[in-house]
Design an enzyme around this catalytic site. Structure first.
Site, mmCIF file in Angstrom:
data_model
loop_
_atom_site.group_PDB
_atom_site.id
_atom_site.type_symbol
_atom_site.label_atom_id
_atom_site.label_comp_id
_atom_site.label_asym_id
_atom_site.label_seq_id
_atom_site.Cartn_x
_atom_site.Cartn_y
_atom_site.Cartn_z
ATOM 1 C CG HIS A 72 -7.092 -3.502 -13.107
ATOM 2 N ND1 HIS A 72 -7.131 -2.631 -13.981
ATOM 3 C CD2 HIS A 72 -8.011 -4.510 -13.450
ATOM 4 C CE1 HIS A 72 -8.029 -2.699 -14.883
ATOM 5 N NE2 HIS A 72 -8.680 -3.660 -14.642
ATOM 6 C CE1 TYR A 201 -2.206 4.662 -13.840
ATOM 7 C CE2 TYR A 201 -2.541 7.105 -13.713
ATOM 8 C CZ TYR A 201 -2.761 5.988 -13.083
ATOM 9 O OH TYR A 201 -3.901 5.678 -12.265
ATOM 10 N N PRO A 293 -5.393 13.965 -10.032
ATOM 11 C CG PRO A 293 -6.691 14.217 -11.996
ATOM 12 C CD PRO A 293 -5.925 15.022 -11.042
ATOM 13 C CE LYS A 297 -2.320 6.599 -3.804
ATOM 14 N NZ LYS A 297 -2.965 5.096 -4.038
HETATM 15 C C1 PHB Z 1 -10.317 7.056 -13.701
HETATM 16 O O1 PHB Z 1 -10.740 6.039 -14.233
HETATM 17 O O2 PHB Z 1 -11.529 7.865 -13.753
HETATM 18 C C2 PHB Z 1 -9.070 7.372 -13.323
HETATM 19 C C3 PHB Z 1 -8.166 6.181 -12.932
HETATM 20 C C4 PHB Z 1 -6.890 6.454 -12.694
HETATM 21 C C5 PHB Z 1 -6.420 7.558 -12.459
HETATM 22 C C6 PHB Z 1 -7.304 8.823 -12.476
HETATM 23 C C7 PHB Z 1 -8.902 8.589 -12.979
HETATM 24 O O3 PHB Z 1 -5.324 8.026 -11.695
#
Ligand code: PHB
Ligand code: APR
Length: 394
Positions: A72, A201, A293, A297
């Site tokens: 990505h 996000y 999360p 990281k």
């Molecule tokens: C996930 O795909 O589980 C995931 C992706 C990005 C994040 C946290 C979790 O910031």
């Protein structure tokens, strides 16, 4: 029983360290409290920094990741109802992230360890690291009701946040830094096509939402929920309705929903312990630090700890540089605190906080708007997201 490095915990940290040591000809034995099936049933994050991708290649366990992982070059931030693109590749001079689930990384490492004939004792009980301040430390444990003593030169505590390694260090030798957030993440795994080709996000007044994925046919979506929420109260229908409500209409309209394969709630926490070494015991990964999360990281920090400890153990065994072990904690903590800062910042910017006042809310909205609107701001988000460089051992 005897080995050079005793490793406690067969999560990604322990398995990756074991694989690198094995390739370098340094003997090691892993002790794991759970079964391999249990370890593989845990659904965790799925974004790998370039540094971790390179380390997996160096460990010789990257074939499936390189074939099946998704590179990505960017991700999206949504706030005030608008989608904003963070072009990782352009902003960082060509760096990107790899979408590949932690469960798959763990599976690949287990396969490699089996093929290499590495010793792992699963389902062991009462693991206890001892004589840490001596030159002959050991780990005792129980297997099938019998007590076993494993003698070693060094112990790697790769046993996660609830493990025994950190607890076996006298409390007055450690300083703990912690922040618990007043919410959790409700995650759903589903066999549906991703709503977008990059991660999204989204900040919304009802709470944060994240659209992630594991493959072109498997999605991982999350919702910010109250700290006291129960997963039983979230039917699949309620989850999808709430997720769509927190996304811009063009994404909500094309969202494909389906039955959940897994659904769970995880609390959000920032945690660091200092130092990460006590005598001949090293703390690695979640045993020493937790991040919320939001910046993806957790797993990546575990990988940089492993890289540093591996480099140090190579210096010890190949160059007789026993003094190198004193560098472990300081090298790791410099990178950890930067990732703690970024994870805290992403969490603070994107989540709805229950007790923020009107002024604080506007400042937060403005900070996000300023960062994303400025090239300098986008660059700092991007360079942290793809991962800061690993530091060399002197
Ligand atoms: C996930 O795909 O589980 C995931 C992706 C990005 C994040 C946290 C979790 O910031
Ligand atoms: N004895 C033996 N093994 C133990 C003990 C113990 N007392 N306590 C815990 N373990 C095992 C756990 O069962 C688990 O398999 O240690 C392992 C720790 O694995 P993780 O919790 O996955 O931690 P780590 O390997 O450091 O992985 C990095 O970063 O943010 C996260 O999601 C990310 O889990 C990932 C982590």
């Amino acid at each position: 029983m005897k080995t050079q490095v005793a490793i406690i915990g067969a999560g990604p940290s322990g398995l990756l360290l074991g694989q690198l040591l094995h390739k370098a000809g340094i003997s090691n034995i892993i002790l794991e409290r759970q079964s391999p099936e249990y370890v593989l049933s845990r659904i965790r994050a799925g974004v790998l920094e370039q540094g971790m991708v390179d380390l997996l290649r160096k460990a010789g366990v990257a074939d499936r990741m390189d074939a099946e992982g998704l590179v990505h070059d960017g991700f999206e931030l949504v706030f005030a109802g608008k989608r904003q693109h963070i072009d990782l590749k352009k902003l960082t001079g060509g760096r990107a992230v790899m979408i590949y689930g932690q469960t798959e990384v763990t599976r690949d490492l287990m396969t490699a360890r089996k093929a290499a004939g590495g010793e792992t004792f699963y389902n062991v009980e009462n693991v206890s690291p001892q004589d840490l301040k001596t030159e002959r430390p050991c780990v005792t444990f129980e297997k099938n009701g019998e007590t076993v003593r494993l003698e070693c030169d060094y112990i790697a505590g790769c046993d996660g946040f609830h493990g025994v390694a950190r607890q076996s260090i006298p409390a007055d030798a450690l300083k703990i830094f912690e922040r618990v957030y007043p919410f959790g993440w409700l995650g759903v795994l589903a066999d549906t096509p991703p709503v977008n080709d990059e991660l999204v996000y989204a900040a919304h007044e009802r709470g944060f939402a994240l659209c992630s994925m594991r493959s072109p046919t498997r999605t991982r979506y999350y919702l910010q929920v109250g700290a006291q929420e129960k997963v039983e109260d979230w039917s699949d229908q309620r989850f999808w309705d709430e997720l769509k409500c927190r996304l811009p209409a063009e994404l909500a309209d094309r969202m494909v929903t389906g039955d959940s394969i897994e659904k769970s709630i995880a609390p959000l926490r920032s945690f660091v312990v200092e130092p990460m070494q006590f005598g001949r015991l090293f703390l690695v990964g979640d045993a020493a630090h937790i991040v919320p999360p939001t910046g993806a990281k957790g797993l990546n920090l575990a990988a940089s700890d492993v890289s540093t400890l591996f480099d140090i153990l190579c210096k010890v065994y190949k160059e007789g540089r026993e003094d190198a072990i004193e560098q472990y904690s300081a090298i790791c903590l410099r990178r950890i605190w930067k990732a703690e800062r970024f994870s805290w910042w992403m969490t603070s910017m994107l989540h709805a906080f229950p007790d923020v006042d009107a002024f604080g809310q506007r400042i937060k909205e403005t900070e996000l708007d300023y960062f994303v609107g400025s090239l300098a701001g986008r660059t700092t988000i991007a360079e942290n997201y793809v991962g800061l460089p690993y530091e060399n051992v002197e």
